[in-house]
Design an enzyme around this catalytic site. Sequence first.
Site, PDB file in Angstrom:
ATOM      1  N   GLU A 273      -4.895  -8.742   1.139  1.00 43.59           N
ATOM      2  CA  GLU A 273      -5.569  -8.431   2.394  1.00 43.59           C
ATOM      3  C   GLU A 273      -7.065  -8.450   2.153  1.00 43.59           C
ATOM      4  O   GLU A 273      -7.558  -7.799   1.221  1.00 43.59           O
ATOM      5  CB  GLU A 273      -5.153  -7.063   2.955  1.00 43.59           C
ATOM      6  CG  GLU A 273      -3.753  -7.018   3.512  1.00 43.59           C
ATOM      7  CD  GLU A 273      -3.385  -5.667   4.126  1.00 43.59           C
ATOM      8  OE1 GLU A 273      -4.300  -4.954   4.597  1.00 43.59           O
ATOM      9  OE2 GLU A 273      -2.185  -5.337   4.125  1.00 43.59           O
TER      10      GLU A 273
ATOM     11  N   GLU B 280       0.820  -1.214   0.000  1.00 42.54           N
ATOM     12  CA  GLU B 280       0.000   0.000   0.000  1.00 42.54           C
ATOM     13  C   GLU B 280       0.857   1.268   0.000  1.00 42.54           C
ATOM     14  O   GLU B 280       0.587   2.232   0.715  1.00 42.54           O
ATOM     15  CB  GLU B 280      -0.946   0.011   1.212  1.00 42.54           C
ATOM     16  CG  GLU B 280      -1.925  -1.147   1.217  1.00 42.54           C
ATOM     17  CD  GLU B 280      -2.887  -1.110   2.402  1.00 42.54           C
ATOM     18  OE1 GLU B 280      -2.721  -0.243   3.289  1.00 42.54           O
ATOM     19  OE2 GLU B 280      -3.796  -1.950   2.460  1.00 42.54           O
TER      20      GLU B 280
END
Length: 938
Positions: free
Chosen positions: A630, A537
């Site tokens: 995720e 991220e």
Amino acid sequence: MRDTPDFSTRVKKRKQGRSFISNHHAKKLLVVICISIACYFFQSCQSAGKSFLVSHQAEKRTRQRINFNQDWRFMRYTGSADTLIYDTRPLITDYNDDKIADTKPTEAVQIYSNKTVLKKWILPTANDFINDPRNHHQRPAGNPGSDFPLIQNQFDDSNWEKINLPHDWAILGPFYSEKEAIVGGGMGRLPIDGVAWYRKKITINSSDLSGKVYLEIDGAMSYAMVWCNGSLAGGWPYGYNSFRIDLTPFLRSGSDNQLAIRLDNPNHSARWYPGGGIYRNVWLTKLNAIHIPPSGTHIAAIQANAETARLAMAFEVENSSSKAILVNAITQIYPLETESYPEKKRAALFNKTIEIPANRKIKIFDTLTIKNPLLWGPPPHQTPHLYSAHTRLYIKNQLVDDYETSFGIRSVQFDPWKGVVINGEAIRLKGVNQHHDLGALGAAFNSRAAERQLELLREVGCNAIRMAHNPPAPELLDLTDRMGFLVVDEIFDSWQRKKTPLDFHLIFKDWYEADLRSFLRRDRNHPSVIAWSFGNEVGEQYTNEEGAALATRLYQIVKEEDDTRPATASMNYAKPTMPFAKAMDIISLNYQGEGIRDGVAYAHLSGIRTPPLYSAFQNEFPEKLLFSSETASTLSTRGTYLFPVFNGTSAPVNDTIGSDAKTKQVSAYELYTAQFGASPDKVFATQDQHPYVAGEFVWTGWDYLGEPTPFYESRSSYSGIIDLAGFKKDRFYLYQSRWRPELPMVHILPHWNWPDRVGAITPIHVFTSGDAAELFLNGRTQGIKKKAAFEYRIRWDEVIYEPGEVKAVAYKNGMKWAEQSIHTSGKAAKIEMDADRKTIAADGSDLSFVTVKITDSLGIPVANASNKIRFTLRGFGTIVATDNGNPADFVPFPSQERAAFSGCALAIIKGQKNKPGTLIVQADSPGLKTGSLKIFTR
């Protein structure tokens, strides 16, 4: 390689050929013959690749890797620290640590300072991992810190704390429980911040100085700088990476060699609990001038099936002497299961002689073929077989180095429609994300604690681990190799753009290449590692071509070190049409597949908003495998149920539903999520509607210290399938019902102790691997319900509470499958105890995890009990820590008093080294019958 006649045959041939001579001459000749035979036998064994050590002197000719964990001295500053800083840091103006996890990273702050910093003396440590010599760092003249007392050999550290490694200085606490805490909830409210020193003496023989002596540190948090005998020897700022320091130029013969290691762990440097200290193993490695450097081998299967495996093998040989040397390198490969019988079970042999120039490293490449290999693969249908490559280096038949590499042989394909295919079998990724801490033990690595985590994850049906978001301890990968887990090995949480004011972005520019290459070289022989992740991220997702260019540079480094595995970085913002995604071998999505803040319940929230994107990514990259790195980020506290219950499948936790801000608890109906998350039910349905998705990595397998969304006033996270103490949440059984469909199981929630809810609606949910269930309340049926398409729980939302028995009977294909009953308990009456292992090693490291349950007089668990428990221990052992899984509990972990949470508590027990015997663990609480348990140490 020639055949070597045995000793008796050679002696017999010599006897047959001799003539009559005098006894005197016979004795002299016999001595000569015996010496000749001994020499011949020794040389023959050497040339056959066998280690034939005939004296202490011969023993010193091979490498020694010495565990260096014992008897260190430790001091952490309580006031102002010294000025031996690595580099100047920016001024912190934003102290808020409770930002939503998917907040956009921001640009680095530029800093300028005239302070003297030590960075230029530390950077040369990276040179071994910078490929272009033109970019190597030159050590400046001078010796920073040479006049500082703590690094001097004669400094008296006898009043410092005596400790053994691995060591986490912060885990002892106390917690910062105040609202405006020095260290906030994001980093676990523990005293991680500050500067500390470690000191230890080294004994060096004169023969050691003719080769190399390395200090190898598997992990030190952080900005490690190492002095040896008063000289700055090197360092490594990234706290998660393993590194080594060449001590050779700074050592002298004798026992008075002094190591002094400075660590500087800044606050506001992470989004979770990093720990503090030298928290992994440390080794002292002594090598000959000719040796294989650490992580100097690479073995990979080019082709592998049940009949044949073709291996590519590369290893470095270093010559640190001043002249060229001819070296014979012999590698023998054995299945690890038969290591004690290598003569019978050798699988392959590699033998090459090569000249190594002075002060140079060279790489040797070759291929080997193994017939009928034992393949490494994940259970339950495959077995994680392992091999050992045993490499020996000889100079003129003299053994000078001896190096072993564990590896596995397997075939892995990444098919965009079938998913991950291992040895011909499509394996769906049933994965979880794991942070590096071990709960009440903190960041200090312990093999048994890590193994216990993996054992419970295997029980839920997990087969894959994503290392979030940093290199793991090397021993953790040894465990995943042995147990057959698939691993996505990850290194960075940030690049040039920052998530917290003092995170890795400060050192990225100087260290990214060295950190990445050293990480890859360390871990590339582990068969459990199936893919590399070089970013999580990162803020560069937002910078289009610029961010994509940096991603491509990191990708290229990965491929230069290991082109046998795919490389990726996880994306929670980059969309299919953005250039960032094009740099990846596989598409690794965080939450985007299921959608971020997607659905009516999330409509009022600000932040990233994304519709479900599996189809969009698959359409843009039809040739690439796609998985969710995720998923979920569902939140709950074990045994906590709040009313009313959300009538949909997924909702964000807020002040009005799903949580209790006063007690800092989140409802365990497993419907409530972080703002950017989704419930398991929504994740399962979205993936089932897109069957090409290779699987998922749930956020997270276990609760972890820090990042306590949604209550940053707490100490630890709420996102685990298993809580911080290792107790199963209800969600455990929801995942087990999906991941182990062949296992007959049914699970009821909530508990049935609700004296204040008599006559009130109290929904009952059932998780089962069956396809239907019937619910009974005190023997009365509440009806049979079937799972509809894309449904994963069975709900009875209108049940009126009355005390007694709740029973669920599950069915599959019309046949009875499993059943469970729960009961309203009486008053708390006694303590029941159990241990995960009742016999442990008396090595000062092995652990037994002892569970306490509060029950009534009939043994029925009192699910809402919170009695305070006092633990005591008799015998040669220690109560290392206690816990209860409550994220809002601020009692320090070493405390031997702990309140039960939802009826349970935990004590972690360790025996004393070399003192076997019987340990008696006792748990007392006023008004309850005492619990007692024996643990045996061997």
